[in-house]
Design a protein around this motif. Structure first.
Motif, short mmCIF file in Angstrom:
data_model
loop_
_atom_site.label_atom_id
_atom_site.label_comp_id
_atom_site.label_asym_id
_atom_site.label_seq_id
_atom_site.Cartn_x
_atom_site.Cartn_y
_atom_site.Cartn_z
N MET A 40 40.79 33.58 34.88
CA MET A 40 40.44 33.09 36.21
C MET A 40 41.73 32.85 36.95
SD MET A 40 37.39 30.39 35.95
CE MET A 40 35.71 30.88 36.11
N CYS A 41 41.64 32.72 38.26
CA CYS A 41 42.88 32.57 38.97
C CYS A 41 43.42 31.15 38.76
CB CYS A 41 42.72 32.92 40.44
SG CYS A 41 42.05 31.64 41.44
N PHE A 43 44.50 28.97 40.69
CA PHE A 43 44.42 28.00 41.80
C PHE A 43 42.97 27.58 41.97
CE2 PHE A 43 47.07 31.72 43.12
CZ PHE A 43 48.25 31.24 42.56
N LEU A 72 52.12 30.24 44.73
CA LEU A 72 52.87 31.02 43.75
C LEU A 72 54.18 30.35 43.38
CD1 LEU A 72 52.31 34.66 45.04
CD2 LEU A 72 51.48 33.68 42.92
N GLU A 76 55.70 28.95 39.71
CA GLU A 76 57.02 29.18 39.15
C GLU A 76 57.79 27.88 38.93
OE1 GLU A 76 57.60 32.10 37.73
OE2 GLU A 76 55.55 32.25 38.46
N VAL B 300 55.81 38.55 34.98
CA VAL B 300 54.98 38.02 36.06
C VAL B 300 55.80 37.07 36.94
CG1 VAL B 300 54.08 36.06 34.75
CG2 VAL B 300 52.73 37.02 36.59
N ASN B 304 55.65 36.95 40.90
CA ASN B 304 55.23 35.69 41.52
C ASN B 304 56.25 35.18 42.51
OD1 ASN B 304 52.81 35.48 40.27
ND2 ASN B 304 53.44 33.96 38.76
N THR B 343 44.48 38.32 39.39
CA THR B 343 43.48 37.53 40.10
C THR B 343 44.13 36.63 41.15
OG1 THR B 343 42.38 37.44 37.98
CG2 THR B 343 41.43 36.14 39.74
N ASN B 344 45.29 36.07 40.78
CA ASN B 344 45.96 35.16 41.70
C ASN B 344 46.26 35.83 43.03
OD1 ASN B 344 45.91 33.22 39.81
ND2 ASN B 344 48.04 33.47 39.16
N LEU B 345 46.72 37.07 42.96
CA LEU B 345 47.07 37.77 44.20
C LEU B 345 45.84 38.08 45.02
CD1 LEU B 345 49.96 40.17 43.19
CD2 LEU B 345 50.05 38.03 44.47
N TYR B 347 43.15 36.38 45.10
CA TYR B 347 42.73 35.10 45.69
C TYR B 347 43.56 34.78 46.93
CZ TYR B 347 42.13 29.99 45.91
OH TYR B 347 41.88 28.71 46.32
N LEU B 348 44.87 34.88 46.77
CA LEU B 348 45.75 34.51 47.88
C LEU B 348 45.62 35.48 49.05
CD1 LEU B 348 48.91 33.45 45.89
CD2 LEU B 348 47.28 31.97 47.05
N GLU B 351 42.65 34.57 51.00
CA GLU B 351 42.89 33.33 51.73
C GLU B 351 43.75 33.57 52.97
OE1 GLU B 351 45.44 30.39 49.87
OE2 GLU B 351 43.93 28.85 50.21
N ARG B 381 34.89 37.93 39.01
CA ARG B 381 34.28 37.09 37.99
C ARG B 381 34.55 35.61 38.22
NH1 ARG B 381 35.73 39.42 32.28
NH2 ARG B 381 37.48 40.33 33.39
N ASP B 382 35.53 35.35 39.06
CA ASP B 382 35.93 33.97 39.27
C ASP B 382 35.30 33.43 40.56
OD1 ASP B 382 37.17 31.61 39.78
OD2 ASP B 382 39.19 32.33 39.35
N VAL B 383 34.56 32.34 40.41
CA VAL B 383 33.83 31.83 41.57
C VAL B 383 34.76 31.43 42.71
CG1 VAL B 383 33.67 29.56 40.50
CG2 VAL B 383 32.18 30.13 42.39
N SER B 384 35.96 30.93 42.37
CA SER B 384 36.82 30.51 43.48
C SER B 384 37.30 31.71 44.28
CB SER B 384 37.99 29.66 43.00
OG SER B 384 38.45 30.09 41.76
N VAL B 385 37.41 32.87 43.64
CA VAL B 385 37.79 34.07 44.39
C VAL B 385 36.61 34.53 45.26
CG1 VAL B 385 38.71 36.40 44.21
CG2 VAL B 385 39.31 34.72 42.50
N ARG B 388 36.46 32.60 48.35
CA ARG B 388 37.42 33.05 49.36
C ARG B 388 36.87 34.29 50.08
NH1 ARG B 388 39.74 28.95 48.30
NH2 ARG B 388 38.22 28.52 49.94
#
Lengths: 164, 956
Positions: A40-41, A43, A72, A76, B300, B304, B343-345, B347-348, B351, B381-385, B388
């Motif tokens: 999962m992400c 954040f 991000l 870090e 990563v 990041n 996934t982080n990217l 998401y962002l 946003e 798969r991630d609800v927070s994504v 967004r």
């Protein structure tokens, strides 16, 4: 609370809150973060804040940041802190943090102050800590590391609150 | 790292920690802790003075116990003692204890502050740092008071070590956040800004954080930081990755500092200086370019750090919102991230795109990614994504894609997480309303919402659909048909029953022609849901039933049977019982006419902000959500234009009427509304539908409805509509349940003719209909009113006309009264109506040069010949509108005298048979920023004085 689950190893607050509130917040956060699945992400929105978290072995590192803050770079910040611990303790493990919790705090203070990165150079942070260590008086006696007791560690948590 | 440096080996502490970890149960742990606490307490209280090492060890144990979650109520004094130790580690533990366990004990704070003061003055950088860290960690007001003036000095002093400067900067930042009033930066500002030029990047990093915080509060004082920040940023982004040595993080040059500099620049608008601006644009382009370069490391951390800078740069580009080129590039970059494997990217990117969607330059570019975002909604798969993705779809929605987006959101809703369903429902409801071209689509969408996620459809949503259906007659028939069909489903959500009950109750007649939805079928369908519903819904259904009795007399018997049943009349719920009793009685007693009046169709609701939007705003906090109203303004000007056009297309007279008769009663409180209101006296659902009429007047009308009509009614007189006729010649002057009186009048010079129309609203004829005009003695000599005979019979539903001839003999100030008498069902009715015949009806405009105007103005100097009125203006004075308004007063031709809009003068001149004159001067000015108008009138006959108040009202 099950002592195997969701134990706080370190917490740092950059906003004034009462102990009661702090306990309530950590309890809520532990639950929220524990419920997250891998992949999962990193954040999540939580109250008015954003939580940035990352798992390193048995420890979760969490930061609460404000809406405008950069996710991000916060990720870090966590990584840099882990690197600092790693370098200082020499391949850090959870027990280092448990038995030398005060050191973990000192390193954190050199790295972050008031919720902002103070010194992002790894060398400079460690130099500051080393210098401090050299100032120590010779200990009465005894060995280097504390006694290590190995137990089965499941999910131990490690919280840092970074809040502007 | 030498092993020696690890810890200072407090053996006792290590043993204690292992003991705790060995505890098998919570109880054992508590027992061990209590034993230790007792031990420490006795040591601290003991006669033997403890050495520094023991003190440190015990304080450290207490700290550990506290961090395990136990309360610590002693040891503070020992910790404070440690502060003044010469040994670094003892001092350090003392400070740590104080930082973690702050105590507001004032005695203690004084001691702590004293120790800090000594360390700050020690000139030993390690001690100074410890002290500064402690201040930054505690950040209390007392500390701000004690040190706020010392720290800036340390920060800017030339001989301060770099590491101390860094701590001082962040310490100041913390104090500024907690007690900004105690940290005046005045004299230090320039030197603090100059820290951005420091050789040491660590100092620059800390200083940038401080300056950003200060600049957010007083941007003007720190303006000079912009050029320095741009220069610094430029040097970083163009440096080779190794130039910055240890400040390079995984091949990214000083990512933290870059992010902070970009944050600082977001406190300001784009630089005005052209060269500075182009330098900044270059920096941003370089950052965007670097994002496209192949990664220098697979770690990563590299990506990041690089992307952290990129996202912050995009945030700055969005903040400036002035470089279309950069905005579109940013959007394309984010578009790539939408499909990134991280996934982080994703998401962002979602946003960030949300904010890009609100810029007019990039809205279209964002829209091109709609398919990707929709697939994110389906596959993430991630609800927070996914959340967004919903936000982004909401932000990118406009007229062109609203149907697709709403459809996708609806289909997502079927499987959406429970936690975000309500929000999606609100968003769909808002989009459907906002972009509905065709309201049948809107009705379908909302009914689908209820079907899919009925439990998450809040009251506001179904109130809103009813408001819209009632206000738009083009959709009423469709709505009735659709809810009727939806109600056929064997299991339908209670919210659907509510909407269905309300809409069929109002508009069931529109589909009653079809035998498949005949009145009885409709009623049976609704009633089949009745027993499954909660009390408020049943109450609503009862109201729908009584409305059915009015709409469809043929089902009256069936409905009366239902109302009469024990389950209604003797219902345990008082509200239901009351409704059943009242409705039954009403349906038995009242004639069809009365029923028709009482149960008339709901009047339109006043237009107001959608309650749903308000709810969504409240739910999300306005900052989180791209504000639809604001953002749309730039992007889809067309929506707003459409509304403007609608206003513009109204005829000027209509506008004028609106402007003048602002005090006209609102539909929701008009007399026709009240009886309906009375039928549902205490229930909240009508109140929430914005019916705000006063219950007390409702109650008195209820008496009227049920009172018998055999005795002669007292004379009703009404001048409710009178003020409207000041500037108007046609309209309805009087209306009650039985009779409506309309007027049409024309005036020429000193003569007038008035056509009076009497409309019989009932289904019975009026007999012995007669009228007379009465004037008081004075008025009789000033105004002649001659009435033509009127037909003594007015058939049911018919209208008769009467002509009145009017002649103005001299100036007058009173008004004639029209008395009407007739028999209705054996009852004698008396009605008196003030006739809107006023002096201004006989005014005639005269054109005049401004010179003449002022000459005459001066001649009319006597105090009784002038009236002046100052009032607050509701609108900016618009020449054309005012002209139109004053013309409609028949006061005269306007001549523009003043040079500016806010200083207008009009000359109006009137001559009648009696050749007197009115001069009017009207101008607008600002008085303490409030728009105010002044109206001066000069006139010859004193009788005109009374008129000035109404002139004033027109001016407003």
């Amino acid at each position: 609370m099950d002592c195997r689950q969701g134990k706080l190893r370190l917490q740092k607050w950059y906003v004034p809150l009462s102990d009661k509130e702090k306990k309530k917040i950590t309890r809520e956060l532990v639950q929220t973060v524990l419920a997250r699945k891998p992949k999962m992400c990193s954040f999540l929105e939580w109250r008015d804040l954003k939580i940035v978290y990352k798992r390193y072995a048995s420890l979760y590192f969490c930061c609460a940041i404000e809406d405008q803050d950069n996710e991000l770079i916060t990720l870090e910040i966590i990584h840099r802190y882990v690197e600092l611990l790693d370098k200082y303790f020499g391949s850090v493990c959870e027990l280092d943090i448990i038995f030398n919790f005060e050191k973990a705090y000192f390193i954190l203070d050199e790295f972050l102050l008031g919720g902002e990165a103070q010194e992002t150079s790894k060398k400079n942070v460690l130099k500051a800590i080393e210098q401090a260590d050299l100032l120590q008086e010779v200990r009465p006696a005894l060995t280097g590391k504390a006694v290590i007791i190995i137990i089965n560690i499941l999910a131990y948590f490690h919280f840092i609150f970074l809040h502007k | 790292m030498p092993a020696v440096s690890k810890g200072d080996g407090m053996r006792g502490l290590a043993v204690f920690i292992s003991d705790i970890r060995n505890c098998k149960s919570k109880e054992a742990e508590v027992k061990r802790i209590n034993k230790e606490l007792a031990n420490i307490r006795s040591k601290f209280k003991g006669d033997k003075a403890l050495d520094g090492y023991s003190k440190k060890k015990y304080v450290c144990k207490l700290l550990f116990i506290f961090l395990l979650g136990h309360d610590i109520d002693f040891g503070h004094m020992e910790a404070v003692n440690l502060l003044s130790s010469n040994k670094y580690t003892e001092k350090q533990i003392g400070y740590l204890f104080i930082s973690v366990l702050v105590n507001s004990n004032s005695e203690l704070i004084r001691l702590i502050n004293n120790a800090i003061k000594n360390d700050l003055a020690s000139r030993n950088p390690t001690f100074m740092n410890l002290a500064l860290h402690c201040i930054a960690n505690v950040g209390s007001r007392e500390m701000a008071e004690a040190f706020a003036s010392d720290i800036p000095r340390i920060l800017v002093a030339g001989d301060t070590m770099d590491s101390v400067k860094q701590s001082a900067a962040l310490c100041l930042l913390r104090l500024n956040r907690t007690s900004p009033d105690l940290v005046p930066m005045g004299e230090w500002t320039a030197r603090v800004v100059h820290l951005l030029n420091d050789q040491h990047l660590g100092v620059v990093t800390a200083a940038t954080s401080l300056i950003t915080t200060l600049a957010q509060k007083s941007p003007d004082d720190f303006k000079t930081s912009v050029s320095l920040a741009v220069a610094r940023l430029s040097r970083i982004v163009t440096s080779a990755s190794i130039d910055l040595q240890d400040y390079t993080y995984y091949f990214v040059a000083a990512p933290w500092l870059s992010v902070k500099l970009l944050r600082l620049l977001q406190c300001y608008p784009p630089p005005e200086d052209a060269s500075l601006r182009s330098r900044l644009t270059e920096c941003l382009e370089t950052i965007l370019n670097k994002a496209q370069e192949p990664p220098k490391s697979k770690k990563v951390q590299h990506s990041n750090a690089k992307n952290a800078v990129l996202f912050e740069a995009i945030a700055l580009i969005i903040h400036h919102d002035s470089e279309p080129n950069l905005l579109v590039r940013a959007c394309n970059q984010l578009g790539q991230f939408l499909q990134h494997r991280e996934t982080n990217l994703r998401y962002l990117a979602l946003e960030s795109m949300c904010t890009l969607a609100s810029s007019e330059f990039s809205h279209e570019a964002v829209k091109t990614h709609i398919e990707t975002v929709i697939s994110a909604l389906k596959t993430e798969r991630d609800v927070s994504v996914r959340q967004r993705a919903v936000d982004l779809l909401y932000a990118m929605c406009d007229r062109s894609n609203s149907k697709q987006i709403v459809a996708e959101m609806l289909s997502y809703l079927e499987t959406a997480d429970y936690s975000i369903r309500e929000e999606i429902v609100l968003k769909v409801a808002i989009l459907a309303e906002k972009y509905a071209v065709d309201y049948t689509w809107y009705v379908d969408t909302i009914l689908n919402l209820i079907r899919i996620a009925g439990d998450y459809v809040s009251e506001e949503v179904w109130y809103r659909v009813i408001q819209i259906v009632i206000n738009r007659d083009d959709v009423q028939g469709y709505a009735a048909k659709t809810v009727f069909e939806a109600l056929q489903a064997p299991a339908c959500h209670e919210n659907l029953v509510k909407v269905g009950g309300y809409i069929l109750g109002e508009f069931g007649n529109l589909i009653a022609g079809d035998p498949r939805s005949s009145p009885l079928v409709q009623f049976n369908l609704l009633h089949s849901k009745f027993h499954l519903c909660s009390v408020p819904t049943r109450a609503l259904l009862l109201s729908a039933y009584i409305k059915f009795i009015n709409l469809f007399p043929e089902v009256k018997g069936t409905i009366q049977d239902v109302l009469r049943s024990d389950s209604q009349l003797r219902n345990a719920d008082v509200e239901l019982q009351q409704r059943a009793v009242e409705y039954l009685r009403l349906s038995c007693i009242a004639s069809t006419d009365i029923l028709a009046t009482v149960l008339e169709e709901m009047p339109p609701f006043p237009e107001r902000e959608s309650s749903i939007l308000a709810k969504l705003k409240k739910k999300k906090g306005s900052s989180k959500l791209p504000d639809m109203d604001d953002s749309r303004k730039n992007v889809n000007g067309n929506t707003e234009h459409a509304e403007d056009a609608e206003v513009a297309s109204k005829t000027p007279q209509f506008l004028l009427e609106e402007l003048i008769s602002t005090d006209r009663p609102h539909p929701s409180s008009s007399a026709t509304m009240l009886p309906t209101r009375t039928m549902v006296p205490s229930h909240t659902f009508t109140d929430n539908l914005n019916v705000n009429s006063a219950p007390s007047s409702g109650a008195s009308l209820l008496v009227d409805v049920f009172s018998d009509f055999s005795s002669a009614a007292p004379t009703e007189s009404s001048d409710e509509h009178f003020p409207r006729f000041v500037c108007k010649n046609n309209g309805v002057i009087y209306e009650n349940q039985l009779l409506q009186i309309g007027l049409k009048s024309e005036y020429r010079q000193n003569l007038g003719r008035m056509y009076v129309f009497y409309g019989n609203k009932t289904s019975t004829q009026f007999q012995s209909f007669s009228t007379s005009v009465s004037s008081n003695d004075v008025l009789c000599s000033q105004l002649n009113v001659q009435e033509k005979p009127v037909d003594p019979l007015i058939e049911a539903g018919a209208q008769v006309q009467q002509i009145l001839n009017i002649e103005c003999v001299s100036d007058f100030s009173d008004t004639p009264v029209l008395n009407i008498q007739f028999r209705y069902g054996g009852t004698l009715q008396n009605i008196a109506v003030k006739l809107p015949v006023m002096l201004n009806k006989f005014f005639q405009p005269t054109e005049m040069m401004s010179q003449d105007f002022f000459q005459r103005w001066k001649q009319l100097g006597a105090p009784q010949q002038e009236v002046q009125k100052i009032f607050k203006a509701k609108n900016q004075m618009d020449t054309d509108v005012t002209k139109a308004k004053v013309n409609s007063e028949a006061l005269g031709q306007c001549e523009h005298l003043g040079p500016s809009v806010t200083d207008l003068s009009y000359s109006i001149n009137m001559q009648s048979d009696f050749s007197f004159m009115i001069l009017l001067l009207l101008w607008c000015f600002y008085e303490s920023s409030q728009l105010t108008s002044l109206c001066s009138v000069a006139f010859t006959p004193p009788a005109l004085r009374f008129r000035c108040s109404s002139v004033g009202r027109c001016g407003s």
